[in-house]
Structures are given as C-alpha cells and as structure tokens.
Design a protein around this motif. Structure first.
Motif, PDB file in Angstrom:
ATOM      1  N   VAL A   1     -13.195  11.787 -28.185  1.00  0.00           N
ATOM      2  CA  VAL A   1     -12.656  13.139 -28.021  1.00  0.00           C
ATOM      3  C   VAL A   1     -13.792  14.084 -27.654  1.00  0.00           C
ATOM      4  N   ASP A   2     -13.700  14.673 -26.465  1.00  0.00           N
ATOM      5  CA  ASP A   2     -14.689  15.655 -26.013  1.00  0.00           C
ATOM      6  C   ASP A   2     -14.017  16.621 -25.049  1.00  0.00           C
ATOM      7  N   SER A   3     -14.811  17.420 -24.364  1.00  0.00           N
ATOM      8  CA  SER A   3     -14.256  18.452 -23.483  1.00  0.00           C
ATOM      9  C   SER A   3     -13.906  17.929 -22.099  1.00  0.00           C
ATOM     10  N   GLU A   4     -14.175  16.654 -21.813  1.00  0.00           N
ATOM     11  CA  GLU A   4     -13.873  16.096 -20.499  1.00  0.00           C
ATOM     12  C   GLU A   4     -12.367  16.162 -20.219  1.00  0.00           C
ATOM     13  N   PRO A   5     -11.970  16.339 -18.963  1.00  0.00           N
ATOM     14  CA  PRO A   5     -10.540  16.432 -18.626  1.00  0.00           C
ATOM     15  C   PRO A   5      -9.738  15.191 -19.004  1.00  0.00           C
ATOM     16  N   ASN A   6     -10.394  14.021 -19.019  1.00  0.00           N
ATOM     17  CA  ASN A   6      -9.682  12.768 -19.292  1.00  0.00           C
ATOM     18  C   ASN A   6      -9.696  12.359 -20.763  1.00  0.00           C
ATOM     19  N   SER A   7     -10.092  13.265 -21.641  1.00  0.00           N
ATOM     20  CA  SER A   7     -10.201  12.932 -23.058  1.00  0.00           C
ATOM     21  C   SER A   7      -8.889  12.393 -23.629  1.00  0.00           C
ATOM     22  N   VAL A   8      -7.772  12.999 -23.248  1.00  0.00           N
ATOM     23  CA  VAL A   8      -6.471  12.555 -23.771  1.00  0.00           C
ATOM     24  C   VAL A   8      -6.166  11.127 -23.327  1.00  0.00           C
ATOM     25  N   TYR A   9      -6.592  10.768 -22.104  1.00  0.00           N
ATOM     26  CA  TYR A   9      -6.317   9.420 -21.612  1.00  0.00           C
ATOM     27  C   TYR A   9      -7.227   8.392 -22.283  1.00  0.00           C
TER      28      TYR A   9
ATOM     29  N   LYS B   1       2.331  12.699 -17.060  1.00  0.00           N
ATOM     30  CA  LYS B   1       2.370  14.131 -17.367  1.00  0.00           C
ATOM     31  C   LYS B   1       1.421  14.914 -16.458  1.00  0.00           C
ATOM     32  N   SER B   2       1.840  16.111 -16.097  1.00  0.00           N
ATOM     33  CA  SER B   2       1.140  16.875 -15.065  1.00  0.00           C
ATOM     34  C   SER B   2      -0.066  17.652 -15.571  1.00  0.00           C
ATOM     35  N   ASN B   3      -0.195  17.833 -16.891  1.00  0.00           N
ATOM     36  CA  ASN B   3      -1.342  18.576 -17.404  1.00  0.00           C
ATOM     37  C   ASN B   3      -1.749  18.046 -18.776  1.00  0.00           C
TER      38      ASN B   3
ATOM     39  N   ILE C   1      -0.946  15.433 -24.138  1.00  0.00           N
ATOM     40  CA  ILE C   1      -1.213  15.377 -25.582  1.00  0.00           C
ATOM     41  C   ILE C   1       0.100  15.365 -26.365  1.00  0.00           C
ATOM     42  N   ALA C   2       1.049  16.189 -25.939  1.00  0.00           N
ATOM     43  CA  ALA C   2       2.354  16.231 -26.606  1.00  0.00           C
ATOM     44  C   ALA C   2       3.054  14.878 -26.496  1.00  0.00           C
ATOM     45  N   GLU C   3       2.968  14.240 -25.330  1.00  0.00           N
ATOM     46  CA  GLU C   3       3.591  12.929 -25.137  1.00  0.00           C
ATOM     47  C   GLU C   3       2.880  11.868 -25.971  1.00  0.00           C
TER      48      GLU C   3
ATOM     49  N   SER D   1       0.859  -1.179   0.000  1.00  0.00           N
ATOM     50  CA  SER D   1       0.000   0.000   0.000  1.00  0.00           C
ATOM     51  C   SER D   1       0.898   1.231   0.000  1.00  0.00           C
ATOM     52  N   ALA D   2       0.299   2.383  -0.175  1.00  0.00           N
ATOM     53  CA  ALA D   2       1.124   3.589  -0.245  1.00  0.00           C
ATOM     54  C   ALA D   2       0.318   4.828   0.091  1.00  0.00           C
ATOM     55  N   GLU D   3       1.014   5.826   0.596  1.00  0.00           N
ATOM     56  CA  GLU D   3       0.440   7.160   0.687  1.00  0.00           C
ATOM     57  C   GLU D   3       0.515   7.758  -0.712  1.00  0.00           C
ATOM     58  N   VAL D   4      -0.609   8.250  -1.199  1.00  0.00           N
ATOM     59  CA  VAL D   4      -0.632   8.801  -2.556  1.00  0.00           C
ATOM     60  C   VAL D   4      -1.205  10.213  -2.545  1.00  0.00           C
ATOM     61  N   GLU D   5      -0.782  10.978  -3.510  1.00  0.00           N
ATOM     62  CA  GLU D   5      -1.327  12.320  -3.723  1.00  0.00           C
ATOM     63  C   GLU D   5      -2.100  12.311  -5.031  1.00  0.00           C
ATOM     64  N   TYR D   6      -3.395  12.600  -4.957  1.00  0.00           N
ATOM     65  CA  TYR D   6      -4.240  12.585  -6.146  1.00  0.00           C
ATOM     66  C   TYR D   6      -4.054  13.853  -6.972  1.00  0.00           C
ATOM     67  N   HIS D   7      -4.234  13.688  -8.271  1.00  0.00           N
ATOM     68  CA  HIS D   7      -4.180  14.825  -9.186  1.00  0.00           C
ATOM     69  C   HIS D   7      -5.584  15.037  -9.733  1.00  0.00           C
ATOM     70  N   GLU D   8      -6.264  16.016  -9.175  1.00  0.00           N
ATOM     71  CA  GLU D   8      -7.637  16.297  -9.575  1.00  0.00           C
ATOM     72  C   GLU D   8      -7.642  17.087 -10.880  1.00  0.00           C
ATOM     73  N   SER D   9      -8.317  16.556 -11.896  1.00  0.00           N
ATOM     74  CA  SER D   9      -8.394  17.221 -13.201  1.00  0.00           C
ATOM     75  C   SER D   9      -9.632  18.114 -13.233  1.00  0.00           C
ATOM     76  N   GLN D  10      -9.435  19.388 -12.994  1.00  0.00           N
ATOM     77  CA  GLN D  10     -10.552  20.341 -12.985  1.00  0.00           C
ATOM     78  C   GLN D  10     -10.698  21.040 -14.340  1.00  0.00           C
ATOM     79  N   GLU D  11      -9.589  21.176 -15.056  1.00  0.00           N
ATOM     80  CA  GLU D  11      -9.640  21.899 -16.329  1.00  0.00           C
ATOM     81  C   GLU D  11     -10.264  21.030 -17.416  1.00  0.00           C
ATOM     82  N   GLU D  12     -11.024  21.652 -18.288  1.00  0.00           N
ATOM     83  CA  GLU D  12     -11.611  20.939 -19.421  1.00  0.00           C
ATOM     84  C   GLU D  12     -10.604  20.898 -20.567  1.00  0.00           C
ATOM     85  N   THR D  13     -10.820  19.968 -21.479  1.00  0.00           N
ATOM     86  CA  THR D  13     -10.010  19.904 -22.692  1.00  0.00           C
ATOM     87  C   THR D  13     -10.505  20.996 -23.638  1.00  0.00           C
TER      88      THR D  13
END
Length: 276
Positions: A228-236, A255-257, A262-264, A173-185
């Motif tokens: 492909v849509d405006s959802e934050p997870n569209s790239v994933y 990647k952090s954003n 998308i570039a990766e 198990s692990a202590e984790v820090e979540y990355h909340e995706s608030q920005e839209e695509t």
C-alpha cells in the motif's frame, strides 16, 4: 486466503514486483501514452493486475507465433480473461477489459517457452480481429491433427489459411484503448487499503492461532502492508495478493477509477467472508 498468504514464494514475489514496477519505469521512462493500439491478445482463464508478476508456459502454436512476434518487435501483449460465450473464429473470445503484459524474462525448453510477465496498463477492447485459423477440433484442420496429440508445425498450419483471410496471424488481436493512471492513491484511500489488508491478516492470524497479544504487532510487521503506497496501481497490488477468484478480479480490473476499484475490492473480500 490462508493458502495464498502461506505460499513460500510470497516475499520473493512482493520484492520482485516492487523492483520491476519502479526500476523498469526508470530504465524505460514513461511507457508510451498513446491511447489506441492494435495489441496481440493472450486469451486465458486468468486475470492479470497492473504491477503483478506472473509466469506462463507457452506451448500452443498460435501463442508461440505471438511470442515470436512480440520478442522480435520488442512489444507487449494483452492478457484478457476468456469469454466462452463470445466465439471468435470458434475460439473463446476476450472479455472487454484486460491488462497489458510486459515480458521481463524468457527462456526456451524444447518446444515450450517459459516467460515471466508484469502487468502494465489496463485497457478496454474496442474491436477484435479474428485469428486466421480455427481450433484444431474444427473440420477445416482435421488433416493436421496427429493421432499422437502432437501439434503440427507452423508452416503446415500457414498453408491452410484461406486466401481471403488477408493475414497469417494465428492469434486473436484487438484495437484497445489504454487507461492511463495519472492520479495518485490518496491518503484516505491508502488508509482504506491498509484496513482491508489488516482485516484479512487478522483473520489469518487467528486461524494460525497466533497469540492475541502478539497479533496486532504481527499484522503491522508483515511485509504485505508494504504494497500500500501512493502509486496509482496500489489497489491492484492489494487485489493481486488478496483475491484469487477470476470473476472477482475481473470486476476490480474493470473499474474506471481508484475509488470504485477499492469499493469493489472491499465488496469482494466481504463476499468471500460470507461464503466461508
């Protein structure tokens, strides 16, 4: 790529993924937004993307224990690519970046558990907690190893845990820090993702000998463009469909954003073309 796109389950997975991502959020509301959490980890040669649906067969005692804990407490776990160079009590340790997994279906057949999961939030591992016991090939567990290859029962394993360990969890198990995706695509980002998908489909269409006059319409009408849509997870969502190489998926996940992801993704697709 051709094999992935010709998979007969693709349309089902696409439709099911869209339903789960949107419907589950409506039913549960926003998933907990607290930044730090102690999370059970499923450490595998596998990379899960946010919004991606996958199926797992759970048979190892440590992961059967973890699954029982998650089902009993109605909690999620983390799925992280294994790192053979980072040993945690003689097990492969986790990579730094992973994805939270929500169990959306579970059934048991004999001693095996079959689960369907969907990727949720990305996270960074900040502190790893060792499992209580090493793998079966460790001298400490020689007495439990059956000549017939049958895993020992859980109680027999728990009895071998040293008193100074302080817990009875067989999994990492692990202590984790979540990355909340608030920005839209954004629209330009959506256009770039659509371009990536269309380019891949065009190459596949040519491999399938689709008539050049029909190729453009075939690309536009395929359901793959719908991810492909405006959802934050569209790239994933796009990466989950186009990228199979584990290290390439891991680089995208880390990647952090959205822009960097998308570039990766674009870089990894271009690299796969060069290797053909």
């Amino acid at each position: 790529l051709l094999a992935r796109f010709c998979n007969h389950n693709f349309c089902y997975i696409l439709a099911f993924k869209k339903y789960c991502v949107k419907e589950t959020h409506l039913q549960k509301g926003l998933i907990s937004t607290k930044g730090m959490e102690n999370l059970p980890l499923f450490v595998l040669p596998m990379v899960l993307m946010p919004g991606e649906v996958q199926e797992l067969r759970v048979f190892e005692p440590r992961y059967r224990q973890m699954l029982d804990d998650c089902l009993l407490d109605d909690r999620n776990f983390g799925l992280v690519l294994n790192d053979p160079l980072q040993s945690i009590n003689h097990w492969d340790g986790p990579r730094v970046h992973g994805c939270e997994a929500e169990i959306i279906h579970h059934e048991t057949k004999g001693s095996n558990h079959f689960i369907q999961i969907i990727g949720r939030r990305r996270f960074t591992v900040t502190e790893v907690h060792e499992p209580a016991l090493p793998p079966f090939d460790h001298p400490m567990l020689e007495s439990l190893v059956s000549q017939y290859g049958v895993d020992p029962d859980l109680q027999s394993m728990l009895e071998l845990i040293p008193e100074d360990v302080g817990h009875s969890k067989l999994y990492i198990s692990a202590e984790v820090e979540y990355h909340e995706s608030q920005e839209e695509t954004t629209q330009p980002q959506q256009d770039k993702l659509t371009e990536i998908v269309s380019t891949v489909l065009t190459r596949i269409g040519k491999m399938l000998n689709i008539d050049i006059d029909m190729l453009d319409e075939w690309v536009k009408s395929t359901p793959m463009v719908q991810v492909v849509d405006s959802e934050p997870n569209s790239v994933y969502s796009v990466a989950a469909l186009l990228v199979s190489d584990l290290e390439a998926r891991q680089q995208i996940l880390s990647k952090s954003n959205i822009e960097d992801a998308i570039a990766e993704l674009s870089h990894q697709i271009a690299t796969s073309y060069e290797e053909e």
